[in-house]
Design an enzyme around this catalytic site. Structure first.
Site, PDB file in Angstrom:
ATOM      1  N   ASP A  65      17.254  42.284  57.170  1.00 12.27           N
ATOM      2  CA  ASP A  65      17.168  41.008  57.886  1.00 12.27           C
ATOM      3  C   ASP A  65      17.878  41.120  59.241  1.00 12.27           C
ATOM      4  O   ASP A  65      17.441  40.533  60.232  1.00 12.27           O
ATOM      5  CB  ASP A  65      17.797  39.887  57.050  1.00 12.27           C
ATOM      6  CG  ASP A  65      16.866  39.410  55.937  1.00 12.27           C
ATOM      7  OD1 ASP A  65      15.640  39.502  56.109  1.00 12.27           O
ATOM      8  OD2 ASP A  65      17.366  38.955  54.900  1.00 12.27           O
TER       9      ASP A  65
ATOM     10  N   GLU B  14      21.957  31.069  63.143  1.00  2.70           N
ATOM     11  CA  GLU B  14      22.960  30.045  63.386  1.00  2.70           C
ATOM     12  C   GLU B  14      23.764  30.336  64.649  1.00  2.70           C
ATOM     13  O   GLU B  14      23.698  31.440  65.201  1.00  2.70           O
ATOM     14  CB  GLU B  14      23.961  29.928  62.213  1.00  2.70           C
ATOM     15  CG  GLU B  14      25.057  30.968  62.134  1.00  2.70           C
ATOM     16  CD  GLU B  14      24.621  32.343  61.687  1.00  2.70           C
ATOM     17  OE1 GLU B  14      24.778  33.295  62.486  1.00  2.70           O
ATOM     18  OE2 GLU B  14      24.116  32.494  60.576  1.00  2.70           O
TER      19      GLU B  14
ATOM     20  N   ARG C 250      39.302  19.209  62.723  1.00  3.51           N
ATOM     21  CA  ARG C 250      40.369  20.210  62.856  1.00  3.51           C
ATOM     22  C   ARG C 250      40.165  21.259  61.768  1.00  3.51           C
ATOM     23  O   ARG C 250      39.974  20.900  60.598  1.00  3.51           O
ATOM     24  CB  ARG C 250      41.753  19.584  62.710  1.00  3.51           C
ATOM     25  CG  ARG C 250      42.200  18.809  63.910  1.00  3.51           C
ATOM     26  CD  ARG C 250      43.572  18.200  63.645  1.00  3.51           C
ATOM     27  NE  ARG C 250      43.995  17.349  64.741  1.00  3.51           N
ATOM     28  CZ  ARG C 250      43.586  16.097  64.913  1.00  3.51           C
ATOM     29  NH1 ARG C 250      42.728  15.569  64.070  1.00  3.51           N
ATOM     30  NH2 ARG C 250      44.031  15.380  65.927  1.00  3.51           N
TER      31      ARG C 250
ATOM     32  N   THR D 238      20.347  30.554  54.322  1.00  2.00           N
ATOM     33  CA  THR D 238      20.702  31.505  53.261  1.00  2.00           C
ATOM     34  C   THR D 238      21.692  32.564  53.754  1.00  2.00           C
ATOM     35  O   THR D 238      22.042  33.474  53.012  1.00  2.00           O
ATOM     36  CB  THR D 238      19.432  32.203  52.733  1.00  2.00           C
ATOM     37  OG1 THR D 238      18.654  32.632  53.860  1.00  2.00           O
ATOM     38  CG2 THR D 238      18.605  31.278  51.872  1.00  2.00           C
TER      39      THR D 238
ATOM     40  N   ALA E 297      36.520  25.906  57.063  1.00  2.00           N
ATOM     41  CA  ALA E 297      37.911  25.622  56.686  1.00  2.00           C
ATOM     42  C   ALA E 297      38.484  24.419  57.439  1.00  2.00           C
ATOM     43  O   ALA E 297      39.449  24.550  58.197  1.00  2.00           O
ATOM     44  CB  ALA E 297      38.779  26.875  56.908  1.00  2.00           C
TER      45      ALA E 297
HETATM   46  P1  NAP Z   1      25.043  41.797  59.184  1.00  2.00           P
HETATM   47  O1  NAP Z   1      25.972  42.756  58.589  1.00  2.00           O
HETATM   48  O2  NAP Z   1      23.860  42.246  59.976  1.00  2.00           O
HETATM   49  O3  NAP Z   1      24.492  40.788  58.056  1.00  2.00           O
HETATM   50  C1  NAP Z   1      25.304  40.339  57.015  1.00  2.00           C
HETATM   51  C2  NAP Z   1      24.408  40.091  55.802  1.00  2.00           C
HETATM   52  O4  NAP Z   1      23.650  38.889  56.021  1.00  2.00           O
HETATM   53  C3  NAP Z   1      23.404  41.203  55.549  1.00  2.00           C
HETATM   54  O5  NAP Z   1      23.377  41.455  54.156  1.00  2.00           O
HETATM   55  C4  NAP Z   1      22.081  40.603  56.015  1.00  2.00           C
HETATM   56  O6  NAP Z   1      20.953  41.121  55.322  1.00  2.00           O
HETATM   57  C5  NAP Z   1      22.302  39.156  55.628  1.00  2.00           C
HETATM   58  N1  NAP Z   1      21.434  38.183  56.330  1.00  2.00           N
HETATM   59  C6  NAP Z   1      21.116  38.096  57.633  1.00  2.00           C
HETATM   60  N2  NAP Z   1      20.313  37.041  57.857  1.00  2.00           N
HETATM   61  C7  NAP Z   1      20.109  36.456  56.639  1.00  2.00           C
HETATM   62  C8  NAP Z   1      19.385  35.321  56.207  1.00  2.00           C
HETATM   63  N3  NAP Z   1      18.703  34.544  57.066  1.00  2.00           N
HETATM   64  N4  NAP Z   1      19.426  34.983  54.889  1.00  2.00           N
HETATM   65  C9  NAP Z   1      20.124  35.727  54.000  1.00  2.00           C
HETATM   66  N5  NAP Z   1      20.838  36.820  54.354  1.00  2.00           N
HETATM   67  C10 NAP Z   1      20.835  37.169  55.662  1.00  2.00           C
HETATM   68  O7  NAP Z   1      25.955  40.789  60.009  1.00  2.00           O
HETATM   69  P2  NAP Z   1      26.055  40.415  61.559  1.00  2.00           P
HETATM   70  O8  NAP Z   1      25.241  41.351  62.391  1.00  2.00           O
HETATM   71  O9  NAP Z   1      27.483  40.231  61.834  1.00  2.00           O
HETATM   72  O10 NAP Z   1      25.344  38.967  61.609  1.00  2.00           O
HETATM   73  C11 NAP Z   1      23.989  38.771  61.306  1.00  2.00           C
HETATM   74  C12 NAP Z   1      23.903  37.573  60.395  1.00  2.00           C
HETATM   75  O11 NAP Z   1      24.558  37.852  59.179  1.00  2.00           O
HETATM   76  C13 NAP Z   1      24.571  36.328  60.958  1.00  2.00           C
HETATM   77  O12 NAP Z   1      23.653  35.552  61.665  1.00  2.00           O
HETATM   78  C14 NAP Z   1      25.117  35.632  59.745  1.00  2.00           C
HETATM   79  O13 NAP Z   1      24.287  34.590  59.303  1.00  2.00           O
HETATM   80  C15 NAP Z   1      25.149  36.686  58.652  1.00  2.00           C
HETATM   81  N6  NAP Z   1      26.543  36.905  58.260  1.00  2.00           N
HETATM   82  C16 NAP Z   1      27.006  36.250  57.170  1.00  2.00           C
HETATM   83  C17 NAP Z   1      28.330  36.359  56.823  1.00  2.00           C
HETATM   84  C18 NAP Z   1      28.819  35.626  55.620  1.00  2.00           C
HETATM   85  O14 NAP Z   1      27.986  35.155  54.852  1.00  2.00           O
HETATM   86  N7  NAP Z   1      30.122  35.483  55.468  1.00  2.00           N
HETATM   87  C19 NAP Z   1      29.207  37.140  57.559  1.00  2.00           C
HETATM   88  C20 NAP Z   1      28.690  37.815  58.663  1.00  2.00           C
HETATM   89  C21 NAP Z   1      27.348  37.672  59.022  1.00  2.00           C
HETATM   90  P3  NAP Z   1      20.386  42.617  55.558  1.00  2.00           P
HETATM   91  O15 NAP Z   1      21.308  43.506  54.776  1.00  2.00           O
HETATM   92  O16 NAP Z   1      19.000  42.562  54.992  1.00  2.00           O
HETATM   93  O17 NAP Z   1      20.409  42.907  57.041  1.00  2.00           O
END
Ligand code: NAP
EC number: 2.7.1.23
Length: 265
Positions: free
Chosen positions: A45, A123, A148, A161, A185
């Site tokens: 993704d 997002e 805050r 998701t 938070a």
């Molecule tokens: P990243 O390591 O590329 O992605 C983090 C995880 O989020 C990966 O497992 C990715 O799937 C999954 N992901 C991305 N878009 C998704 C979606 N629409 N629905 C479900 N899972 C999804 O992280 P990054 O490059 O820092 O950021 C890319 C996106 O990852 C951000 O937009 C954010 O939404 C998400 N993210 C989530 C968290 C969290 O949940 N705490 C933390 C950091 C980032 P794949 O393994 O298939 O790429």
């Protein structure tokens, strides 16, 4: 039809890309990285998110399809062992007759230097790295609350998701034109009070966040920090543009949710 391929660097992905190039050539489908009709992302993704940002200036012309080289993803309908099926489908079910569009987030950031606009697929969040972020939250032009906490996140339905879900947000079907605001938070005690739950706004509404200390807020779009200083105000609404996906072979949305988070089917 002209196809561009965007991929990550993993070995399994590179093998899949070479195979995909052969399959496309066999069907006489041309590759054009500059002006494609279809962008195929190969990876996860996260790779599809990179492909979106690479081609976001051409959204009126470009459709997307995602091949996952790991598990089934939310933007990646096809698995690397399904690539023949995808290429056959492209030859027999034209892209322009098999598209589905999903909402994007339009974010306008106002700084002392002027306004800048960004598009997000998942997002956009606003945070402070250290110390509490204090900000006014306005909904549809009306002041709603004084926040805050660590920060706030506004997500699209397809982003529901991702980070938003980790923040306690609801999973939203991607055909709904809505934006979701989630708290990161928040402080809730006898002195400070926020609504304390995610909020989903209607298509004609907008969210405005006004940080109290403008030079300390950090803005992150789809996981990438935007280099901006002195953020005075951020407005979020559903974008006029949408992202279009090749729908043929699309997995049922709730099937993907089950696969990703429950896995008991
Ligand atoms: P990243 O390591 O590329 O992605 C983090 C995880 O989020 C990966 O497992 C990715 O799937 C999954 N992901 C991305 N878009 C998704 C979606 N629409 N629905 C479900 N899972 C999804 O992280 P990054 O490059 O820092 O950021 C890319 C996106 O990852 C951000 O937009 C954010 O939404 C998400 N993210 C989530 C968290 C969290 O949940 N705490 C933390 C950091 C980032 P794949 O393994 O298939 O790429």
């Amino acid at each position: 039809m002209k196809v561009a391929i965007v991929h990550n660097d993993r070995v399994t992905t590179q093998v899949a890309v070479r195979h995909l190039q052969v399959l496309l050539a066999e069907k006489g489908i041309l590759q054009d990285q500059q002006h494609p009709d279809l962008v195929i992302s190969v990876g996860g993704d996260g790779t599809l998110i990179s492909a979106f940002h690479k081609y976001k200036q051409q959204l009126d012309k470009v459709c997307f399809a995602g091949i996952h080289t790991g598990h089934l993803g939310f933007y990646t309908d096809w698995r690397n062992y399904d690539m023949e099926k995808l290429v056959d489908a492209l030859a027999s079910h034209p892209v322009e007759e098999n598209e589905v569009g999903y909402p994007l987030l339009d974010m306008k950031v106002t700084t002392s230097c002027g306004e800048k606009r960004f598009l997000a697929l998942n997002e956009a969040s606003i945070k402070r790295i250290s110390k509490t972020m204090e900000a006014e939250v306005w909904l549809g032009g009306e002041r709603f609350e004084n926040f805050r906490g660590d920060g706030l996140c506004v997500s699209t339905p397809t982003g529901s998701t991702a980070y938003s879900k980790s923040l306690g947000g609801a999973v939203i079907h991607p055909r709904l034109k809505a934006l979701q605001l989630t708290e990161i938070a928040s402080i809730n005690n006898l002195v400070f009070r926020t609504v304390g739950s995610p909020i989903v706004i209607a298509p004609d509404e907008w969210i405005t966040i006004v940080p109290k200390i403008s030079d300390r807020a950090v803005v992150i779009v789809d996981g990438e920090r935007i280099s901006l200083t002195d953020v005075q105000k951020v407005d979020y609404k559903i974008a006029a543009e949408e992202i279009r996906f090749y729908q043929y072979g699309h997995h049922h949305f709730w099937e993907r949710v089950n696969d990703a988070f429950i896995g008991d089917r």
